[in-house]
Enzyme design. Structure first.
Site, PDB file in Angstrom:
ATOM      1  N   SER A  84       0.819  -1.212   0.000  1.00 60.06           N
ATOM      2  CA  SER A  84       0.000   0.000   0.000  1.00 60.06           C
ATOM      3  C   SER A  84       0.856   1.267   0.000  1.00 60.06           C
ATOM      4  O   SER A  84       1.635   1.480  -0.919  1.00 60.06           O
ATOM      5  CB  SER A  84      -0.957  -0.050   1.194  1.00 60.06           C
ATOM      6  OG  SER A  84      -1.874   1.013   1.141  1.00 60.06           O
ATOM      7  N   ASP A  91      -2.403   6.299  -3.445  1.00 56.30           N
ATOM      8  CA  ASP A  91      -1.357   5.638  -2.661  1.00 56.30           C
ATOM      9  C   ASP A  91      -0.836   4.453  -3.481  1.00 56.30           C
ATOM     10  O   ASP A  91      -1.250   4.243  -4.630  1.00 56.30           O
ATOM     11  CB  ASP A  91      -1.892   5.216  -1.286  1.00 56.30           C
ATOM     12  CG  ASP A  91      -2.830   4.038  -1.368  1.00 56.30           C
ATOM     13  OD1 ASP A  91      -3.612   3.974  -2.346  1.00 56.30           O
ATOM     14  OD2 ASP A  91      -2.778   3.159  -0.494  1.00 56.30           O
ATOM     15  N   ASP A 108      -1.261   1.298  -3.740  1.00 57.58           N
ATOM     16  CA  ASP A 108      -2.106   0.275  -4.368  1.00 57.58           C
ATOM     17  C   ASP A 108      -3.445   0.839  -4.839  1.00 57.58           C
ATOM     18  O   ASP A 108      -4.349   0.076  -5.204  1.00 57.58           O
ATOM     19  CB  ASP A 108      -2.285  -0.957  -3.474  1.00 57.58           C
ATOM     20  CG  ASP A 108      -3.074  -0.662  -2.207  1.00 57.58           C
ATOM     21  OD1 ASP A 108      -3.149   0.511  -1.798  1.00 57.58           O
ATOM     22  OD2 ASP A 108      -3.613  -1.625  -1.624  1.00 57.58           O
ATOM     23  N   ASP A 163      -6.053   2.140  -3.545  1.00 55.84           N
ATOM     24  CA  ASP A 163      -7.375   2.038  -2.905  1.00 55.84           C
ATOM     25  C   ASP A 163      -7.759   3.383  -2.311  1.00 55.84           C
ATOM     26  O   ASP A 163      -8.902   3.602  -1.939  1.00 55.84           O
ATOM     27  CB  ASP A 163      -7.464   0.892  -1.883  1.00 55.84           C
ATOM     28  CG  ASP A 163      -6.395   0.931  -0.816  1.00 55.84           C
ATOM     29  OD1 ASP A 163      -5.529   1.836  -0.840  1.00 55.84           O
ATOM     30  OD2 ASP A 163      -6.414   0.037   0.052  1.00 55.84           O
TER      31      ASP A 163
HETATM   32 MG    MG Z   1      -3.674   1.443   0.078  1.00 58.23          MG
END
Ligand code: MG
Length: 454
Positions: free
Chosen positions: A99, A240, A242, A244
């Site tokens: 992440s 960020d 990844d 999400d």
């Molecule tokens: Mg994330």
């Protein structure tokens, strides 16, 4: 409501560590073996752009295949894209990502068949298998088989584009900073298919993160802000590591604080409907203000997106209308699309919002109630007794023990809770003005001070 339980290896959002030290192919293979021993069928495996991704992804696949599940390798993609695919096609998922952590980190997020991150109870079972080595290793007739399907991300992109009126972004210029991460292709594609003119910064996938770190901090987004102003864009959006989460720069080049982002999206989603908005106890009280404007209700959860997602699903299962959810960190959940934080969807929703409001992002943000927030770390060796002491000291007040202890007053509130991952407590105080916030901050630190001397 979803509740917190103790895990050893996994934190709030998966297991993470420094590559080659605590995050090794051996550990990831054991996670894959444990997952495939608990689940039947086909497991989708994806990864972000980190340099260690191919090695760790191969290890996850080896473990899964050896324990009899089939693998669909969906390649490099955002975590929410994997979650969308798992929800629609697969029995589970494993995302190799750390992440927002720096480049030397990597980790694994486990996705359940409904597309949400695996809950605490199942995660504890998974950990027990990893520690005890209770793996269902198969013989030659029943090991799994593997398919490579990187094109499946198109289904995720299509689903987001379809969630908005056709060409809704026409005439709007936007800038995307995916931070060299896995949304480098998907978010620009989504926005341009919505009709926007799209510019990009840091949009080459690169696990050395040459442009900025995976955490989209205001400092790291200076080039994005500059490009927004230079191109006359309606907004800039950054993800960020990844994707999400999504955070925004307004048309003047100013960073939009994430609690303001939450309230703006909430106002947009709730404008024609009433129902529940779900968020952790750490979110700004603007969430209550906006709910009050629209006749909506807030449901509070412990801190962590997984508790938000599960509470949204529980409320919906009990027949309630759930409109929106997420955290005050740019991780927003649009349940008509899916029950997980989704940075690509959040970027798209900003286009929908600005088109619907016919106003600029800076003036919409300026319309929201003003709050002053203090965020501090409190170092203590005995977080549980500090929480108890604060509970006793403020026992006459409106308390909420959903996560740590939250004290609610008419124009100020405070939250004191142990950090999920590190050896300190977090203290949040928010009020309509600075003096009120500082006064309450003083009351709480005084109470804690007497705890340390006790
Ligand atoms: Mg994330």
């Amino acid at each position: 409501m979803a509740e917190k339980a103790e895990k050893q290896l996994f934190g709030t959002n998966g297991v993470r560590g420094i590559v080659g030290r605590d995050m090794t192919p051996d550990l990831v293979m054991r996670i894959g073996m444990a997952l495939a021993s608990m689940r039947k069928g086909t497991i989708a495996v994806g990864r972000d752009t980190r340099t260690s991704g191919p090695a760790l992804c191969s290890a996850a696949k080896a473990g899964i295949l050896a324990c009899g599940c089939d693998v669909v390798d969906v390649g490099v993609l955002p975590t929410p894209a994997l979650q969308y695919l798992v929800k629609h096609h697969f029995d589970a998922g494993a995302m190799i990502t750390a992440s927002h952590n720096p480049p030397e980190y990597n980790g694994v997020k486990i996705i359940d068949a409904d597309g949400t991150e695996m809950g605490d109870e199942e995660t504890i079972k998974l950990e027990q298998r990893i520690f005890s080595g209770a793996f269902e290793v198969q013989g030659w007739k029943s090991v799994g088989s593997e398919v490579y399907a990187p094109h499946l991300i198109d289904e995720y992109i299509d689903a987001i584009v379809r969630s908005f009126p056709a060409h809704v972004g026409e005439g709007m210029t936007v800038v995307v900073d995916p931070g060299s991460g896995p949304a480098s292709h998907s978010t620009p594609t989504i926005l341009s298919r919505m009709g926007c003119r799209v510019h990009t910064v840091n949009a080459n996938m690169d696990g050395t993160f040459p442009g900025r770190l995976p955490e989209p901090s205001p400092e790291g987004l200076a080039p994005l802000a500059e490009m927004v102003v230079k191109t006359g864009a309606a907004f800039g959006v950054a993800h960020d590591g990844d994707a999400d989460r999504a955070v925004f720069i307004d048309e003047t080049g100013t960073y939009v604080e994430e609690n303001v982002e939450f309230a703006l999206m909430q106002r947009y989603v709730c404008r024609n409907r009433t129902g529940f908005v779900v968020t952790p106890v750490s979110t700004s009280r603007r969430v209550e203000d906006v709910c009050a404007e629209h006749g909506c209700q807030v449901a509070y959860t412990p801190v962590g997106s997984i508790y938000v997602a599960r509470t949204m699903l529980d409320l919906a299962a009990s027949g309630r209308t759930v409109l929106f959810g997420g955290e005050g960190n740019g991780g927003l959940i649009f349940p008509d699309h899916q029950h997980c934080r989704d940075g690509g969807m959040t970027a798209a929703a900003m286009v929908g919002l600005l088109a619907a409001e016919q106003s600029s992002l800076s003036s919409l943000a300026g319309d929201l109630p003003d709050y002053f927030m203090i965020k501090e770390k409190i170092f203590t060796g005995k977080p549980a007794s500090v929480v108890d002491l604060v509970k006793a000291r403020f026992s006459e007040e409106r308390l909420d023990a959903t996560d740590g202890i939250r004290i609610n007053r008419d124009h100020v509130w405070a939250l004191l809770r142990p950090s999920g991952t590190e050896p300190f407590m977090r203290l949040l105080v928010e009020a309509r003005d600075r003096q009120l916030a500082e006064a309450m901050y003083g009351e709480i630190t005084d109470a804690i001070g007497s705890a340390d001397q006790a």
